[in-house]
Design an enzyme around this catalytic site. Structure first.
Site, PDB file in Angstrom:
ATOM      1  N   THR A 150       0.835  -1.192   0.000  1.00  0.00           N
ATOM      2  CA  THR A 150       0.000   0.000   0.000  1.00  0.00           C
ATOM      3  C   THR A 150       0.869   1.242   0.000  1.00  0.00           C
ATOM      4  O   THR A 150       1.855   1.291   0.730  1.00  0.00           O
ATOM      5  CB  THR A 150      -0.861   0.023   1.279  1.00  0.00           C
ATOM      6  OG1 THR A 150      -1.707  -1.105   1.273  1.00  0.00           O
ATOM      7  CG2 THR A 150      -1.655   1.300   1.396  1.00  0.00           C
ATOM      8  N   GLY A 202       1.188  -3.511   4.933  1.00  0.00           N
ATOM      9  CA  GLY A 202       1.501  -4.868   5.352  1.00  0.00           C
ATOM     10  C   GLY A 202       0.251  -5.726   5.287  1.00  0.00           C
ATOM     11  O   GLY A 202      -0.651  -5.444   4.493  1.00  0.00           O
TER      12      GLY A 202
END
Lengths: 316, 316
Positions: A150, A202
């Protein structure tokens, strides 16, 4: 005092370009949106926006969020298909009093009503990667879930506004409709201009159990330095997650306080980008050593060169 | 020590029935799921599950979540259509390592693959309410957004497990795909068996700016009583939201710690249900007085009778 911090190497070009506007006094929200759009638009970055990694059905479903820490405006989209710039849709939603978080077809419907084009976001490259992965998963050669980079960014502008935002195509090969931490307030992002901002990347499934972006901002508010806030938040949560859940996935955090000081924490090999009034845009690599210390280094010129060459030629 | 606390009067019958199992040593997760299913199934409760309040398009889109505070397992669905018991779908998702939060068609696809039936959840009554509201909104007689009663429940069992969960049809007349705080970890719910659990109801758009369920649990973890944790979390956030955002919507919180002590906070007329080893299931009414004090009273017999009669005859 002003500055910005972003997850992953892919943020670098956007930070370089938008940092110039930040220097000139531009509003943090504009800087954040524009810097994330650059990543969404660049098809060679394969975990965000156009050219992102598809879900199990070969379809891109995108998550994004925007939070203004001065006004507490939040906007978010999740599981949105066919719209190239989810960060801009999220930001637009943050202007509303109601209906600020929209998912699936509803998010797309809103975006189209606001003039965003519906278009195919799956590149041949991403489609090929999906087909290869599908084959390997069917042959049980590997677990599908290991791609989830991300972009998360925190910006502090000269007027002391702190804005936080994210954009992601989510977990590669995710199930239809799966959303991660990126669009979830407190988990994937948080900002409070009285204190600072934070964002995470993550394994979303683990990050959302710890509400880590909120916790990092809260600890900065208690007087911890950004580095201490990020490091202690991650370590305390990892200890708890290991004890309760027995598994700890990849997690990385970046944050910046209202003085332009920054911090990070990670339990993997993690890269990030920082620019402040004291520091031109810089790429860092980081990792945790075996004795639990976090080592942060400016990325070596060779590393940067190799990365660029790989991205441009689509090698891994 | 054991007990449970639930938002709104509608939780009462489910609490009464499931509290008997809690007494017998049943697992908190089973008690929570069953008590929420009773509300989802009962069509006369019009803001949760079957018979809930539809979105602007006349379609029910349901949100729910489940968190086990002993294992940190979380499951959530949002914007899910046609599936009667979203709390059970959320709980099932909590068993997975990946893909634990699913939205829209993806949530429905998962539910169907697990044997949940796709069925029409819109009752004639809810459809009529929607048509009436649509007409009034078109005539600009009122704002659409004033119905958002989520059931949120925290259960502590004899084995010291604390579980938290929510179920909601969301904001009445919401835009397609809009989701509130109910399925968002930390905002609508949180649980940590080392400490306690909390859950929220009210305007999700505001609740998600404050990450209030996480904050209440955190403050209990600092040693505050559940009542002080809930009261101070809400007041501190209201002050901040008023200052930054200039508007503060309806918000209510309930919580219970690992000793079975409970607390609530609200800025509206709010009802809730409590049962513990020291107290049979009890309905409370609460409100904040003009000088900011929260008054909590056992619901008078006449109030309970009138409520029941109204629900059964569908009056307001």
């Amino acid at each position: 005092m002003y500055g910005m911090i972003s997850t992953w190497r892919m943020a670098y070009e956007g930070v370089v370009n938008q940092f110039e506007r930040l220097k000139e006094g531009e509003f943090a929200g504009n800087v954040l949106e524009a810097s994330i759009r650059e990543i969404e638009d660049f098809e060679n970055f394969i975990s965000v926006g156009y050219g992102g990694l598809p879900n199990e059905e070969g379809k891109l479903q995108l998550d994004a969020a925007y939070m203004n820490g001065s006004t507490f405006e939040i906007g978010a989209v999740a599981g949105m298909e066919d719209i190239k710039n989810p960060i801009s849709v999220a930001r637009l939603l943050s202007q509303d009093r109601f209906n600020i978080f929209r998912v699936g077809d509803g998010a797309k419907k809103f975006a189209e009503s606001e003039g965003f084009l519906s278009e195919n976001l799956l590149t041949d490259y991403s489609k090929n990667k999906w087909e290869e992965r599908l084959k390997k998963v069917e042959n049980e050669e590997l677990t599908p879930y290991d791609g989830h980079d991300t972009v998360g960014t925190v910006v502090l502008d000269k007027d002391k506004n702190i804005v936080s935002g994210t954009s992601s195509s989510g977990l590669f090969m995710k199930k239809k409709g799966r959303i991660g931490d990126s669009p979830l307030p407190g988990s994937g992002f948080y900002a409070d201009s009285d204190i600072g901002g934070a964002t995470a990347t993550g394994l979303g499934e683990d990050l959302m159990k710890g509400i880590l972006s909120y916790e990092v901002v809260r600890r900065m508010g208690m007087g911890l330095s950004p580095m201490d806030a990020a490091q202690t938040s991650l370590k305390d949560f990892e200890e708890k997650l290991e004890r309760k859940y027995g598994k700890v996935g990849a997690m990385s955090l970046v944050c910046m306080n209202n003085k332009g000081e920054w911090g990070i924490a990670t339990n993997v090999d993690f890269t990030f980008v920082v620019a402040t009034n004291e520091q031109e845009p810089t790429i860092y690599t980081s990792k945790r050593t075996e004795d639990g210390e976090t080592v942060i280094e400016k990325a070596a010129a060779e590393w940067v060169e190799e990365y660029l060459s790989n991205v441009l030629t689509r090698q891994e």
